[in-house]
Design an enzyme around this catalytic site. Structure first.
Site, PDB file in Angstrom:
ATOM      1  N   LYS A  28    -104.516 -65.490  -9.085  1.00 27.35           N
ATOM      2  CA  LYS A  28    -102.697 -63.909  -9.351  1.00 27.35           C
ATOM      3  C   LYS A  28    -103.360 -62.136  -8.575  1.00 27.35           C
ATOM      4  O   LYS A  28    -102.386 -61.757  -8.491  1.00 27.35           O
ATOM      5  CB  LYS A  28    -102.487 -64.097 -10.663  1.00 27.35           C
ATOM      6  N   ARG A 103     -97.812 -65.698 -20.999  1.00 29.75           N
ATOM      7  CA  ARG A 103     -99.521 -66.898 -21.363  1.00 29.75           C
ATOM      8  C   ARG A 103     -99.013 -67.955 -22.714  1.00 29.75           C
ATOM      9  O   ARG A 103     -99.623 -68.836 -22.640  1.00 29.75           O
ATOM     10  CB  ARG A 103    -100.945 -66.058 -21.725  1.00 29.75           C
ATOM     11  N   ARG A 142    -116.647 -63.848  -8.853  1.00 31.92           N
ATOM     12  CA  ARG A 142    -115.750 -63.025  -8.056  1.00 31.92           C
ATOM     13  C   ARG A 142    -116.172 -61.554  -9.220  1.00 31.92           C
ATOM     14  O   ARG A 142    -117.166 -61.626 -10.238  1.00 31.92           O
ATOM     15  CB  ARG A 142    -114.636 -63.116  -9.506  1.00 31.92           C
ATOM     16  N   ARG A 176    -117.033 -58.739 -13.654  1.00 39.21           N
ATOM     17  CA  ARG A 176    -116.416 -58.161 -15.336  1.00 39.21           C
ATOM     18  C   ARG A 176    -117.409 -59.711 -16.476  1.00 39.21           C
ATOM     19  O   ARG A 176    -118.116 -60.667 -15.707  1.00 39.21           O
ATOM     20  CB  ARG A 176    -114.690 -59.437 -15.080  1.00 39.21           C
ATOM     21  N   ARG A 187    -111.583 -70.504 -21.298  1.00 37.46           N
ATOM     22  CA  ARG A 187    -110.248 -69.704 -20.640  1.00 37.46           C
ATOM     23  C   ARG A 187    -109.506 -70.680 -20.173  1.00 37.46           C
ATOM     24  O   ARG A 187    -107.997 -70.678 -20.223  1.00 37.46           O
ATOM     25  CB  ARG A 187    -110.371 -68.449 -19.884  1.00 37.46           C
TER      26      ARG A 187
HETATM   27  P1  ADP Z   1    -107.169 -64.594 -11.143  1.00 42.49           P
HETATM   28  O1  ADP Z   1    -106.188 -63.311 -10.798  1.00 42.49           O
HETATM   29  O2  ADP Z   1    -105.380 -65.763 -10.698  1.00 42.49           O
HETATM   30  O3  ADP Z   1    -107.580 -64.494 -11.916  1.00 42.49           O
HETATM   31  P2  ADP Z   1    -108.467 -62.886  -8.460  1.00 42.49           P
HETATM   32  O4  ADP Z   1    -106.973 -63.330  -7.712  1.00 42.49           O
HETATM   33  O5  ADP Z   1    -109.079 -62.214  -9.040  1.00 42.49           O
HETATM   34  O6  ADP Z   1    -107.360 -65.102  -9.451  1.00 42.49           O
HETATM   35  O7  ADP Z   1    -109.265 -64.690  -7.954  1.00 42.49           O
HETATM   36  C1  ADP Z   1    -109.811 -64.778  -8.221  1.00 42.49           C
HETATM   37  C2  ADP Z   1    -111.531 -64.979  -7.308  1.00 42.49           C
HETATM   38  O8  ADP Z   1    -111.093 -66.199  -6.455  1.00 42.49           O
HETATM   39  C3  ADP Z   1    -111.717 -63.690  -6.466  1.00 42.49           C
HETATM   40  O9  ADP Z   1    -112.915 -63.529  -6.123  1.00 42.49           O
HETATM   41  C4  ADP Z   1    -110.711 -64.319  -5.882  1.00 42.49           C
HETATM   42  O10 ADP Z   1    -111.807 -63.324  -4.137  1.00 42.49           O
HETATM   43  C5  ADP Z   1    -111.131 -65.184  -4.606  1.00 42.49           C
HETATM   44  N1  ADP Z   1    -110.121 -65.816  -4.282  1.00 42.49           N
HETATM   45  C6  ADP Z   1    -109.078 -65.583  -4.706  1.00 42.49           C
HETATM   46  N2  ADP Z   1    -107.978 -66.075  -3.778  1.00 42.49           N
HETATM   47  C7  ADP Z   1    -108.143 -67.063  -3.187  1.00 42.49           C
HETATM   48  C8  ADP Z   1    -108.218 -68.292  -2.370  1.00 42.49           C
HETATM   49  N3  ADP Z   1    -106.878 -69.051  -2.144  1.00 42.49           N
HETATM   50  N4  ADP Z   1    -109.022 -68.994  -1.961  1.00 42.49           N
HETATM   51  C9  ADP Z   1    -110.349 -68.606  -2.411  1.00 42.49           C
HETATM   52  N5  ADP Z   1    -110.893 -67.176  -2.653  1.00 42.49           N
HETATM   53  C10 ADP Z   1    -109.864 -67.439  -3.339  1.00 42.49           C
HETATM   54  P1  ADP Z   2    -107.964 -64.194 -15.676  1.00 44.32           P
HETATM   55  O1  ADP Z   2    -107.024 -63.868 -14.674  1.00 44.32           O
HETATM   56  O2  ADP Z   2    -108.922 -64.462 -14.881  1.00 44.32           O
HETATM   57  O3  ADP Z   2    -107.650 -65.319 -16.745  1.00 44.32           O
HETATM   58  P2  ADP Z   2    -106.751 -61.258 -16.742  1.00 44.32           P
HETATM   59  O4  ADP Z   2    -107.416 -60.703 -16.288  1.00 44.32           O
HETATM   60  O5  ADP Z   2    -105.535 -61.946 -16.666  1.00 44.32           O
HETATM   61  O6  ADP Z   2    -108.167 -63.725 -16.547  1.00 44.32           O
HETATM   62  O7  ADP Z   2    -107.148 -61.865 -18.237  1.00 44.32           O
HETATM   63  C1  ADP Z   2    -109.076 -61.575 -18.685  1.00 44.32           C
HETATM   64  C2  ADP Z   2    -108.217 -62.052 -20.763  1.00 44.32           C
HETATM   65  O8  ADP Z   2    -107.151 -60.650 -21.253  1.00 44.32           O
HETATM   66  C3  ADP Z   2    -107.361 -63.305 -20.734  1.00 44.32           C
HETATM   67  O9  ADP Z   2    -108.731 -64.103 -21.135  1.00 44.32           O
HETATM   68  C4  ADP Z   2    -107.549 -63.232 -22.662  1.00 44.32           C
HETATM   69  O10 ADP Z   2    -108.283 -62.482 -23.344  1.00 44.32           O
HETATM   70  C5  ADP Z   2    -106.637 -61.346 -21.787  1.00 44.32           C
HETATM   71  N1  ADP Z   2    -105.403 -61.581 -21.783  1.00 44.32           N
HETATM   72  C6  ADP Z   2    -104.503 -61.492 -20.071  1.00 44.32           C
HETATM   73  N2  ADP Z   2    -103.070 -61.137 -20.755  1.00 44.32           N
HETATM   74  C7  ADP Z   2    -103.069 -61.980 -21.750  1.00 44.32           C
HETATM   75  C8  ADP Z   2    -102.020 -62.414 -22.608  1.00 44.32           C
HETATM   76  N3  ADP Z   2    -100.932 -62.280 -21.515  1.00 44.32           N
HETATM   77  N4  ADP Z   2    -101.574 -62.814 -23.344  1.00 44.32           N
HETATM   78  C9  ADP Z   2    -102.849 -63.116 -24.276  1.00 44.32           C
HETATM   79  N5  ADP Z   2    -104.349 -62.821 -23.662  1.00 44.32           N
HETATM   80  C10 ADP Z   2    -104.007 -61.826 -22.297  1.00 44.32           C
END
Ligand code: ADP
Ligand code: ADP
Ligand code: ZN
Length: 233
Positions: A28, A103, A142, A176, A187
Site C-alpha cells: 500500500k 480498517r 522492510r 520499524r 497484525r
Molecule cells: P504496506 O504499506 O501495505 O504495509 P509496503 O508498501 O510498505 O506495504 O511494502 C512492504 C515491503 O514490501 C516493503 O519493503 C516494500 O519495498 C516491499 N514491496 C512492496 N511491494 C512489493 C511487490 N510488489 N513485490 C515485492 N516487494 C514489494
Molecule cells: P501496515 O501497512 O504495515 O499494516 P501501518 O503503518 O498502516 O502498517 O500501521 C501500523 C500500525 O498502526 C497498525 O498495526 C495499527 O496498530 C495502527 N494503525 C494504522 N492505521 C490504523 C487504522 N486505520 N485503524 C487502527 N489502527 C491503525
C-alpha cells in the site's frame, strides 16, 4: 507531507479519493508514494500519522503506542481524530490516497460522513490481493530512508547504489519496531478479523477493484495508474 507536491507528471482534471486495502506488507505505502509522485494525489497513511503522534508525544500518540507495538488496531475515535485533522489541510483538495484507512466498519462509515461534508465521494477501493505467507518476509525485510521516508526491502527493493537512498541521497535508514515476525502475525489476524470484511462491503457499493499484489511493483503501479485515470476521466 507531500514531498513530491508540484512535480506530478500526469495532471488530474478532478480530485480523486482512492482507498488501498490490504494486509501489512501488501504494498500500500509503496504504491501510494508512486501515485503521489505521478498524479499529485496526497498519500494519507494513518500508520504514518499515528507514528508521528507517538513521536510527538500527543494524547493520541499516548493512546496509540502500546496497541501499535502489540500489532492491534488503535481505537476508531483516536484514528478518526487524526485523519479528520489531516483531511482538513488544504493540500488534500487535489485528491487523496488513503493508505491503511479505513480498517474497521466503523471507520468506513465515518469516512463517508467526512467525505460527503467536503462534497467528495470514493472513486475506487483497491484490494491488493496477496499471500499471507509471503507477507511475513515482506514486512520483516522492510526498511525506509530516515530522511525522506522512501521504502525499501532487503531482497525485493534495494537502492540502486548500496546504502544510498534513490530519492534523496540519504545514507541513514530505519526499520520499524513492529516489523518483526511475531507482531506481523497479530497484525495479519487483525486484518482478517476487522479489515477484510470491508472488501465485501465496498464490492456491494460497486467501487471495488482488485489487483494482484504479488506482481512486480512496476506492473502494479501501471494497473493502479489506469484505475486512477478511469475514475477521474
Ligand atoms: P504496506 O504499506 O501495505 O504495509 P509496503 O508498501 O510498505 O506495504 O511494502 C512492504 C515491503 O514490501 C516493503 O519493503 C516494500 O519495498 C516491499 N514491496 C512492496 N511491494 C512489493 C511487490 N510488489 N513485490 C515485492 N516487494 C514489494
Ligand atoms: P501496515 O501497512 O504495515 O499494516 P501501518 O503503518 O498502516 O502498517 O500501521 C501500523 C500500525 O498502526 C497498525 O498495526 C495499527 O496498530 C495502527 N494503525 C494504522 N492505521 C490504523 C487504522 N486505520 N485503524 C487502527 N489502527 C491503525
Ligand atoms: Zn531518502
Amino acid at each position: 507531507m507531500s514531498a513530491m507536491e508540484g512535480s506530478a507528471t500526469d495532471t488530474l482534471t478532478r480530485p480523486a479519493v482512492l482507498i488501498l486495502l490490504g494486509p501489512p506488507g501488501a504494498g500500500k505505502g509503496t504504491q501510494a508514494r508512486l501515485l503521489e509522485a505521478r498524479f499529485g494525489l496526497v498519500q494519507l497513511s494513518t500508520g504514518d500519522l499515528l507514528r508521528a503522534a507517538v513521536a510527538a508525544g500527543t494524547e493520541a500518540g499516548k493512546a496509540a503506542q502500546a496497541v501499535m507495538e502489540a500489532g492491534g488496531l488503535v481505537p476508531d475515535s483516536v484514528v478518526l481524530e487524526i485523519l479528520r485533522d489531516r483531511l482538513a489541510q488544504p493540500d488534500t483538495r487535489a485528491g487523496v490516497i488513503l493508505d491503511g484507512f479505513p480498517r474497521t466498519a466503523g471507520q468506513a462509515e465515518a469516512l463517508d460522513a467526512l467525505l460527503s461534508a467536503q462534497g467528495l465521494g470514493i472513486g475506487a477501493v483497491i484490494s491488493m490481493e496477496v499471500d499471507d505467507a509471503a507477507m511475513v518476509a515482506r514486512v520483516a525485510g522492510r526498511y525506509s530512508c530516515a530522511s525522506c521516508g522512501e521504502g525499501y526491502h532487503e531482497t525485493f527493493k534495494l537502492p540502486r547504489q548500496s546504502g544510498v537512498c534513490d530519492q534523496c541521497g540519504g545514507t541513514a535508514f530505519k526499520h520499524r519496531a513492529d516489523d518483526n515476525a511475531e507482531t506481523v502475525q497479530a497484525r495479519l489476524s487483525a486484518y482478517h478479523a476487522q479489515t477484510a470484511p470491508l472488501i465485501a462491503y465496498y464490492a456491494g457499493r460497486g467501487v471495488l477493484q482488485t489487483v494482484d499484489g504479488m506482481a512486480a511493483i512496476d506492473a502494479i503501479a501501471a494497473e493502479l495508474g489506469a484505475i486512477v485515470q478511469t475514475v477521474t476521466a
